[in-house]
Design a protein around this motif. Sequence first.
Motif, PDB file in Angstrom:
ATOM      1  N   ALA A 203      29.615 -32.559  35.189  1.00 50.59           N
ATOM      2  CA  ALA A 203      28.833 -33.152  34.104  1.00 50.59           C
ATOM      3  C   ALA A 203      28.757 -34.671  34.238  1.00 50.59           C
ATOM      4  O   ALA A 203      29.766 -35.337  34.479  1.00 50.59           O
ATOM      5  CB  ALA A 203      29.423 -32.773  32.759  1.00 50.59           C
ATOM      6  N   ASP A 204      27.564 -35.205  34.054  1.00 48.14           N
ATOM      7  CA  ASP A 204      27.394 -36.651  33.927  1.00 48.14           C
ATOM      8  C   ASP A 204      27.728 -37.111  32.518  1.00 48.14           C
ATOM      9  O   ASP A 204      28.042 -38.278  32.291  1.00 48.14           O
ATOM     10  CB  ASP A 204      25.941 -37.032  34.247  1.00 48.14           C
ATOM     11  N   ARG A 205      27.642 -36.163  31.578  1.00 49.86           N
ATOM     12  CA  ARG A 205      27.939 -36.500  30.184  1.00 49.86           C
ATOM     13  C   ARG A 205      28.524 -35.258  29.504  1.00 49.86           C
ATOM     14  O   ARG A 205      27.977 -34.162  29.647  1.00 49.86           O
ATOM     15  CB  ARG A 205      26.653 -36.935  29.466  1.00 49.86           C
ATOM     16  N   HIS A 206      29.650 -35.435  28.814  1.00 49.50           N
ATOM     17  CA  HIS A 206      30.231 -34.355  28.013  1.00 49.50           C
ATOM     18  C   HIS A 206      30.261 -34.798  26.567  1.00 49.50           C
ATOM     19  O   HIS A 206      30.901 -35.805  26.234  1.00 49.50           O
ATOM     20  CB  HIS A 206      31.653 -34.014  28.490  1.00 49.50           C
ATOM     21  N   LEU A 207      29.576 -34.065  25.712  1.00 45.64           N
ATOM     22  CA  LEU A 207      29.589 -34.335  24.284  1.00 45.64           C
ATOM     23  C   LEU A 207      30.554 -33.358  23.630  1.00 45.64           C
ATOM     24  O   LEU A 207      30.249 -32.165  23.494  1.00 45.64           O
ATOM     25  CB  LEU A 207      28.187 -34.177  23.687  1.00 45.64           C
ATOM     26  N   ALA A 208      31.743 -33.855  23.241  1.00 44.43           N
ATOM     27  CA  ALA A 208      32.780 -33.010  22.638  1.00 44.43           C
ATOM     28  C   ALA A 208      32.466 -32.853  21.147  1.00 44.43           C
ATOM     29  O   ALA A 208      33.144 -33.391  20.273  1.00 44.43           O
ATOM     30  CB  ALA A 208      34.157 -33.610  22.853  1.00 44.43           C
ATOM     31  N   ILE A 209      31.466 -32.078  20.886  1.00 42.49           N
ATOM     32  CA  ILE A 209      30.892 -31.909  19.553  1.00 42.49           C
ATOM     33  C   ILE A 209      31.869 -31.193  18.632  1.00 42.49           C
ATOM     34  O   ILE A 209      32.689 -30.387  19.073  1.00 42.49           O
ATOM     35  CB  ILE A 209      29.569 -31.120  19.701  1.00 42.49           C
ATOM     36  N   ALA A 210      31.815 -31.473  17.336  1.00 41.75           N
ATOM     37  CA  ALA A 210      32.634 -30.740  16.375  1.00 41.75           C
ATOM     38  C   ALA A 210      32.179 -29.286  16.325  1.00 41.75           C
ATOM     39  O   ALA A 210      30.977 -28.998  16.439  1.00 41.75           O
ATOM     40  CB  ALA A 210      32.522 -31.376  14.995  1.00 41.75           C
ATOM     41  N   PRO A 211      33.099 -28.348  16.177  1.00 45.82           N
ATOM     42  CA  PRO A 211      32.725 -26.932  16.200  1.00 45.82           C
ATOM     43  C   PRO A 211      31.626 -26.606  15.195  1.00 45.82           C
ATOM     44  O   PRO A 211      31.679 -27.015  14.037  1.00 45.82           O
ATOM     45  CB  PRO A 211      34.031 -26.211  15.840  1.00 45.82           C
ATOM     46  N   GLY A 212      30.616 -25.877  15.674  1.00 43.43           N
ATOM     47  CA  GLY A 212      29.579 -25.343  14.789  1.00 43.43           C
ATOM     48  C   GLY A 212      28.471 -26.297  14.413  1.00 43.43           C
ATOM     49  O   GLY A 212      27.617 -25.942  13.591  1.00 43.43           O
ATOM     50  N   THR A 213      28.419 -27.496  14.996  1.00 39.56           N
ATOM     51  CA  THR A 213      27.459 -28.512  14.542  1.00 39.56           C
ATOM     52  C   THR A 213      26.287 -28.699  15.500  1.00 39.56           C
ATOM     53  O   THR A 213      25.531 -29.669  15.386  1.00 39.56           O
ATOM     54  CB  THR A 213      28.171 -29.868  14.362  1.00 39.56           C
ATOM     55  N   ASP A 214      26.072 -27.776  16.427  1.00 37.47           N
ATOM     56  CA  ASP A 214      25.049 -27.930  17.460  1.00 37.47           C
ATOM     57  C   ASP A 214      23.650 -28.125  16.876  1.00 37.47           C
ATOM     58  O   ASP A 214      22.845 -28.893  17.419  1.00 37.47           O
ATOM     59  CB  ASP A 214      25.041 -26.700  18.371  1.00 37.47           C
ATOM     60  N   ALA A 215      23.338 -27.408  15.792  1.00 39.73           N
ATOM     61  CA  ALA A 215      21.994 -27.519  15.224  1.00 39.73           C
ATOM     62  C   ALA A 215      21.681 -28.947  14.818  1.00 39.73           C
ATOM     63  O   ALA A 215      20.560 -29.430  15.004  1.00 39.73           O
ATOM     64  CB  ALA A 215      21.844 -26.577  14.028  1.00 39.73           C
ATOM     65  N   GLY A 216      22.668 -29.662  14.273  1.00 38.89           N
ATOM     66  CA  GLY A 216      22.440 -31.050  13.879  1.00 38.89           C
ATOM     67  C   GLY A 216      22.049 -31.912  15.064  1.00 38.89           C
ATOM     68  O   GLY A 216      21.163 -32.776  14.970  1.00 38.89           O
ATOM     69  N   LEU A 217      22.694 -31.694  16.215  1.00 40.68           N
ATOM     70  CA  LEU A 217      22.396 -32.480  17.409  1.00 40.68           C
ATOM     71  C   LEU A 217      20.953 -32.255  17.852  1.00 40.68           C
ATOM     72  O   LEU A 217      20.233 -33.205  18.193  1.00 40.68           O
ATOM     73  CB  LEU A 217      23.366 -32.108  18.522  1.00 40.68           C
ATOM     74  N   PHE A 218      20.493 -31.007  17.845  1.00 38.95           N
ATOM     75  CA  PHE A 218      19.144 -30.711  18.346  1.00 38.95           C
ATOM     76  C   PHE A 218      18.063 -31.008  17.308  1.00 38.95           C
ATOM     77  O   PHE A 218      16.948 -31.379  17.678  1.00 38.95           O
ATOM     78  CB  PHE A 218      19.088 -29.269  18.850  1.00 38.95           C
ATOM     79  N   VAL A 219      18.361 -30.861  16.031  1.00 40.22           N
ATOM     80  CA  VAL A 219      17.405 -31.286  15.010  1.00 40.22           C
ATOM     81  C   VAL A 219      17.217 -32.800  15.092  1.00 40.22           C
ATOM     82  O   VAL A 219      16.093 -33.319  14.987  1.00 40.22           O
ATOM     83  CB  VAL A 219      17.866 -30.846  13.613  1.00 40.22           C
ATOM     84  N   GLY A 220      18.293 -33.525  15.319  1.00 38.86           N
ATOM     85  CA  GLY A 220      18.185 -34.967  15.508  1.00 38.86           C
ATOM     86  C   GLY A 220      17.388 -35.316  16.751  1.00 38.86           C
ATOM     87  O   GLY A 220      16.617 -36.293  16.766  1.00 38.86           O
ATOM     88  N   LEU A 221      17.543 -34.521  17.819  1.00 40.01           N
ATOM     89  CA  LEU A 221      16.763 -34.746  19.029  1.00 40.01           C
ATOM     90  C   LEU A 221      15.281 -34.518  18.754  1.00 40.01           C
ATOM     91  O   LEU A 221      14.424 -35.279  19.243  1.00 40.01           O
ATOM     92  CB  LEU A 221      17.256 -33.821  20.147  1.00 40.01           C
ATOM     93  N   LEU A 222      14.960 -33.489  17.974  1.00 41.08           N
ATOM     94  CA  LEU A 222      13.560 -33.273  17.590  1.00 41.08           C
ATOM     95  C   LEU A 222      13.010 -34.494  16.862  1.00 41.08           C
ATOM     96  O   LEU A 222      11.886 -34.953  17.134  1.00 41.08           O
ATOM     97  CB  LEU A 222      13.440 -32.025  16.719  1.00 41.08           C
ATOM     98  N   ASN A 223      13.790 -35.028  15.949  1.00 40.63           N
ATOM     99  CA  ASN A 223      13.374 -36.231  15.215  1.00 40.63           C
ATOM    100  C   ASN A 223      13.104 -37.388  16.176  1.00 40.63           C
ATOM    101  O   ASN A 223      12.096 -38.111  16.064  1.00 40.63           O
ATOM    102  CB  ASN A 223      14.444 -36.610  14.200  1.00 40.63           C
ATOM    103  N   ALA A 224      13.988 -37.556  17.175  1.00 39.49           N
ATOM    104  CA  ALA A 224      13.804 -38.633  18.149  1.00 39.49           C
ATOM    105  C   ALA A 224      12.556 -38.403  18.998  1.00 39.49           C
ATOM    106  O   ALA A 224      11.825 -39.356  19.321  1.00 39.49           O
ATOM    107  CB  ALA A 224      15.046 -38.733  19.038  1.00 39.49           C
ATOM    108  N   ILE A 225      12.294 -37.145  19.360  1.00 34.78           N
ATOM    109  CA  ILE A 225      11.097 -36.823  20.151  1.00 34.78           C
ATOM    110  C   ILE A 225       9.833 -37.132  19.352  1.00 34.78           C
ATOM    111  O   ILE A 225       8.867 -37.712  19.874  1.00 34.78           O
ATOM    112  CB  ILE A 225      11.133 -35.345  20.590  1.00 34.78           C
ATOM    113  N   VAL A 226       9.827 -36.762  18.081  1.00 33.59           N
ATOM    114  CA  VAL A 226       8.669 -37.024  17.222  1.00 33.59           C
ATOM    115  C   VAL A 226       8.419 -38.527  17.116  1.00 33.59           C
ATOM    116  O   VAL A 226       7.272 -39.000  17.194  1.00 33.59           O
ATOM    117  CB  VAL A 226       8.878 -36.392  15.832  1.00 33.59           C
TER     118      VAL A 226
END
Length: 868
Positions: A203-226
């Motif tokens: 991995a070039d990047r490891h995001l040690a995300i809090a358990p169960g919070t994946d949706a927040g990361l990708f919803v935020g990515l959608l916001n950034a894409i928009v």
Amino acid sequence: MTETRTTCPYCGVGCGVLATVIDGAVSVRGDDAHPANFGRLCVKGSALGETTGLEGRLLQPSVDGHDVSWEQALDAAGERLQAIIAEHGPQAVAFYASGQLLTEDYYAANKLMKGFIGAANIDTNSRLCMSSAVTGYKRAWGADVVPCSYEDVERSDLVVLVGSNAAWAHPVLYQRLVQAKQQNPQMKVVVIDPRRTATCDIADRHLAIAPGTDAGLFVGLLNAIVKRGGCVDDFADAPAAREAAQSWGVERVAAFCGLPPEEVSAFYQDFIAAPKAITLYTMGINQSSSGSDKCNAIINVHLASGKFGREGCGPFSLTGQPNAMGGREVGGLATMLAAHMNFEPADLARVARFWGTERLAQTPGLMAVDLFAAIGRGEVKAVWIMGTNPAVSLPDSHAVSQVLKRCPLVIVSEIAAQTETSQYAHIRFPALGWGEKNGTVTNSERRISRQRAFLPAPGEARADWWIIARVAERLGFGAAFAWQHPHEVFSEHAALSGFENNGQRAFDISGLAELSREAWDELAPVRWPVSRRNVTLDLHRGWRSDGRLRMVPVTPRGMQAQTQPLYPLILNSGRIRDQWHTMTRTGSVPRLMQHIAQPIVEVSPPDAAHFALLPGGLARISSPHGVMVAKVVVTESQRRGSLFTPMHWNDCFARQGKVNGLVASVVDPHSGQPESKQTAVRIAPWQPLWQGELYSRSEVPLPGHLHWWRKAAPGLHHVTLCGDRLVQHEMLAWCQQQGWQVQLANAGEIWHLLAWLDGRLMLGFWSGDALPEVDDALVCRAFNEAPQTLAARHALLSGQDLARPAVGKIVCSCFSVGEKTILEAIEKQGCRTSGELGERLKCGTNCGSCIPELKALLASTAMKVTIL
């Protein structure tokens, strides 16, 4: 020498295997021509030949605990099912199937249950691993279409792995990614996982995300894409998806996910800047109370960025089982009809016409967790379980066992004589296993491959499709199940996929429906669709009435499990490298037990200190539903506040080793998939009075108060024991009662015992206040060829081969290379890379799964040198 081309029965990668039988012994190697693996095999696949023995096999039908003929068993099943249907209706019957079944077996089961018994209560253990992915794809595309291939993984610029330890769970695909990154150093790999797993090795990047919070990361990515100008309004519900995401800026995402804002921003920049991006996801996403939304959050960012439907791009769900995809194709889930059709008027009428039935189920059936709850309520009176072990694999598994115990009729089709589920069976059907059965499977990339028989059917074992068809005859439906060969079943399945299908349905293999038996026998791996009309998948359109793709608005939710003072930690569960499901196959192979031989619990150093846990010690983990005992592994790879333990062990291999005995029956409301990844627990150290290793030629009766872990040994019984009450004197007395000569070393807490009969070693037992180090190879050799000299016997009594240095914990299972051997090669022989270790010791040169551990040992040694 004849080699048979077949397919591996483990994960959804679907590797081709070449099998050879010489004098009854099976050897395997990877199929160089198979497009899934091009000759690679993981350690489990490489050991397939060692799983084909008949020890522990179910080889005779039985009714109420008595062996009977097939006619008697089939008659009993038909009569008892018929009686329950007559009194309580078809909804009182259920089937529970498995991704271990071949497509032909699955098709037969689905047809009988939905088409002729007349209820949709057929579900599968795929519900536990892939149903959220199915829901996500259907909501976005209108069909269960996996839109990616393995070549896309290799040809991408950015590969995101989320909730996936592919290095251990999908090792051959992971090695393809490793090679692709070596060939294209510009490729970036991002791993999103609360744990630092073996997958992070590249991995070039490891995001040690809090358990169960994946949706927040990708919803935020959608916001950034928009905000960067992405998101096409041609997608249905795109405005609503944008609106749901617009408040999820980097700071909010970082707080929700427990990540530094700069890590979140950097990941978003990676994704937006990459010309091609692919996201691989599996259980860490799916096994959640909001798993469907997490899948759609991932799909949304690919739609909004245009990174789908072209090379190197897309949301790619990796299936966990060899034929989970095939089960989805034939309608193995309770929520779908055959051939990816739905419980809609047109589809219902179409399937009924094709099958020629007036009894077709009209509404979805009970999903897995609800199905077993309905058995508990007495609503379902009969369950037929095929090739799976729900008493271990379902959440709240202790409750599932009690439910099965009370069920009026339990039928089990199995290859193993003893499983936790089969002990509750009134009727047991012996099924064919890998190497004996004949049919097709579909892998994660929609590729259909043949699984071919190269061994004779043992005992009275029969193919699952044959068993189902014969029961159907007893229920009065023989004309619809008059197949004589699996080719006929496959042809019917393929024909149904194209029946009245003019492109409205994505799944179409009608081009294979008219294959001759010879052509089917020789069928090469092929990705669907394979239509008579020669159509291809247009992934820029949807398979719903308006032809549009859909973006699903997602509001991120955390896990349902909540910590509290009594249960302050979150337990994650998953697979380990060398074991498979509930170990009915892999648990019998000694070399697959070398890497991790008993349940472990991974703990962060701060948590270990706080809860007084010692590395290598034992701990009790408990929730409101149950308790398990595991060996403590303290590691920096584990996030603070979280634990990890494997999901494989069960009551056949350990006392109190079942992780699913702790997990609550919480499910995703859309997919019915359990939240197996997050359970609130507590942990406490357990220091037993003594611990020991026991080897014996035959099974030794053990007191019920002992804790034990059964381990595979060639031709022997091997059990690790511990307890709070001494049993050493009882064991000595038992050996003497057998008439064995006893050799004993007893000094304080140390108690070593050997028992002999006519010069043959019958039993060896080594114990102490801590678990003694015993040379497994030395002991196994002594049972095969007893040491002749007194000195050699005394050396055996010590448990160590003084003439051979200890190899330490096994790191490379393929070649049985231990940690001490590897460290010696690093420190004394000058090996500085994993490649140099491979040249000297062969470790890492077969499946490559141990390479991350080799690198970790190299790094730890380098760190010690630097500190000194």
